[in-house]
Design an enzyme around this catalytic site. Structure first.
Site, short mmCIF file in Angstrom:
data_model
loop_
_atom_site.label_atom_id
_atom_site.label_comp_id
_atom_site.label_asym_id
_atom_site.label_seq_id
_atom_site.Cartn_x
_atom_site.Cartn_y
_atom_site.Cartn_z
N LYS A 15 3.63 0.68 -5.05
CA LYS A 15 4.75 0.11 -5.77
C LYS A 15 4.27 -0.89 -6.82
CE LYS A 15 9.11 -2.14 -5.64
NZ LYS A 15 10.30 -2.51 -4.90
N ARG A 16 3.30 -1.69 -6.43
CA ARG A 16 2.83 -2.72 -7.33
C ARG A 16 2.34 -2.10 -8.65
NH1 ARG A 16 -1.75 -4.95 -8.29
NH2 ARG A 16 -2.83 -3.73 -6.71
#
Length: 505
Positions: free
Chosen positions: A252-253
């Site tokens: 996600k990052r």
RNA sequence: GGCGCAUUGGUGUAGUUGGUUAACACGCUGCCCUCUCAAGGCAGAGAUCACGGGUUCGAGUCCCGUAUGCGCUACCA
């Protein structure tokens, strides 16, 4: 009876890789007539959130993966996990380690591990040598009784090797000297992952563990634990990982919302389409047919059909047209245009409702009309969102005109400003008003005025729908009806908009 | 550093016991259809099956090595 589980940790949204694991577990349960259980691994109190748990449950629901029995929250079992660890100490299979806890920074763990290994190798130290492993029992108990903090570690034999058969990856072996005595309980009494999973899986009667390949090597430790606990070892099937386009980890990052399952729901995916797409990541049906209903998926699914190499999830960041895998997008469009209309209608209803375009009549008197419109426009839509965006003009008089449509279909031929109202006059007299009669009227007018029919058709399309593209125009006339068609043809709105936008009066 | 796993066109995959021109889907290009855009139909480009050796009459398929990627190696999950 087969009992499988999906065991996510609630530390964020539901990752598509996790969603695929859930799917495969579910498919296997359906296929074998077994049970599919859900366990929330919320032992990391700092990172776990209720919101995340909710989004996981919603995600499963959206994909149509219903779980059996009650949800198990791992944190509720901490006492059992501790008890098991103490029992292993009693039996001499585990020991208290009084070494003070090393300070570790999560971010640099991997690097630290490698450095430590290098240092040990250079100094000729056996990383597994632990002075407390053979500490006499009395002394161990005395120190514990005196309140000295200790971790609990499992004793791994110095000689020999573990072995298990992975259904996907085949026979797996690992020499004991390669496995450090694993920590079961932290010095603060907190049970650790490997212990918790094993105890819970035993408790829940899990027969088949189907999970990501990132757990493959750790499985050896777990096998050892099963044996120490005297429990029978389940079957293991590890799934190839899903990678980012650069073949790196999908996170996600780094990759944002593409990896979150809820994104697909929120951006107009049909659940069945995404489920179908997900099933094809790491698995292929024997007959090669790719469009598969749930029933077909269940029927064709087998763990043996899962292959070993990681799959790349293909998308292009910063390109709105390719925000996710093109095949997923294609499949969604395919579902939208081919699924039974009765199944699609409720989804369109939800979409229109969310955009305040829904009218109760569509469920009553105008139900048939509604179904016809949806059937007409779905042919070229890719997501459910399109029904409220490109499809807006079919459900509301308040719609926008696409700039390129105006310049291409209206402004390029100034005479359309008179021709279209003239067409409106003709259509107003057309009775009955059907696609055939509208076509006849339009073509007659085109001939009279000596212009190509396409000119009027494309102009009409933009006047009636605000778009440069869309279904066959005569169908649109009929579906929108005589009144609205005539009104919109007479409307000067797009002309004004064009003048304002282009600045020429 | 150690150990493990993987490697077929841009992507997802097929190619089960080695045997004709490496198959399918998405995407891409062109044509047809046509009122636009899709869909559909037709045609096409794109793979020295990671690389190097070996076994064999014959290897994408078996063996060895190398490279690359990923995973694990934590008092994270």
């Amino acid at each position: 009876m087969v009992r499988v589980r999906f065991a996510p940790s609630p530390t964020g949204y539901l990752h598509i890789g996790a969603a695929r694991s859930a799917l495969f577990n579910w498919l296997y349960a359906q296929k074998t007539g077994g049970k599919f259980l859900l366990r929330i691994e919320d032992t990391d109190l700092q990172r776990s959130t209720e919101e995340s748990t909710r989004s996981i449950i919603e995600g499963l629901q959206w994909l149509g993966l219903a779980y059996d029995e009650e949800i198990v929250f791992q944190s509720a079992n901490a006492d059992k996990h501790r008890a098991a660890a103490y029992k292993l100490i009693e039996e001499g299979q585990a020991y208290r380690d009084f070494t003070p806890k090393a300070q570790r920074d999560d971010a640099t763990v991997k690097q630290g591990v490698a450095e430590r290994a290098r240092a040990h190798a250079a100094a000729g130290i056996d990383p597994r040598s632990n002075p407390y492993r053979e500490l006499p029992r009395e002394e161990s108990e005395q120190r514990a009784a005196a309140g000295e903090p200790f971790a609990v570690r499992l004793k791994i034999p110095h000689e020999g090797k573990t072995h298990f058969e992975d259904i996907v990856y085949g026979p797996q072996e690992r020499a004991f000297p390669e496995i450090e005595d694993l920590v079961l309980l932290r010095s603060d009494g907190h049970p650790l992952y490997n212990l918790s999973v094993v105890i819970d899986d035993i408790e829940m009667g899990i027969t088949d563990v189907i999970r990501g390949q990132d757990h493959l090597t750790n499985t050896h430790k777990q096998v050892l634990l099963y044996e120490a606990l005297g429990a029978s070892v389940p079957h293991f099937a590890h799934l190839p990982l899903i990678l980012a386009p650069n073949k790196g980890k999908l996170s996600k990052r780094k990759h944002g919302e593409v990896v979150s399952l809820t994104t697909y729901r929120d951006r107009g995916f049909v659940p069945a389409a995404f489920r179908n797409f997900l099933a094809l990541l790491g698995w292929a049906p024997p007959d090669g047919k790719e469009m598969l209903s749930v029933g077909e998926l269940v029927e064709q699914f087998s763990l043996a059909g899962i292959h070993r190499s990681p799959a790349v999830f293909n998308f292009q960041e910063n390109d709105p047209r390719h925000w996710t895998d093109e095949k997923a997008l294609w499949m969604n469009a395919e579902y939208i245009r081919t699924m039974p209309i009765e199944e699609l209608l409720p989804m369109v209803k939800a979409e229109l409702r969310a955009n305040k375009l829904w009218r109760e009549e569509y469920d009553e008197d105008e139900r048939e009309w509604f179904a016809r419109v949806v059937d007409l426009i779905r042919q070229r839509f890719h997501t459910l969102k399109d029904f409220s965006a490109q499809g807006r003009a079919y459900f509301s008089a308040d719609f926008d005109f696409d700039e390129t449509a105006i310049s291409k279909n209206l402004k390029k031929e100034p005479q359309l400003k008179e021709l279209l109202p003239a067409l409106a006059d003709q259509l107003e007299q057309t009775d009955p008003f059907t696609s055939e009669s509208a076509e006849a009227t339009l073509r007659r007018l085109a001939e009279e005025k000596g212009v190509k029919a396409g000119l009027l058709i494309n102009g009409s399309r933009t006047m009636l729908t605000g778009q440069a593209v869309g279904p066959s125009m005569f169908e649109v006339f009929e579906i929108l009806g005589q009144k609205r068609s005539v009104e919109r043809l007479r409307s000067g709105v797009p002309w004004f908009q064009a003048m304002n936008a282009l600045g020429d009066v």
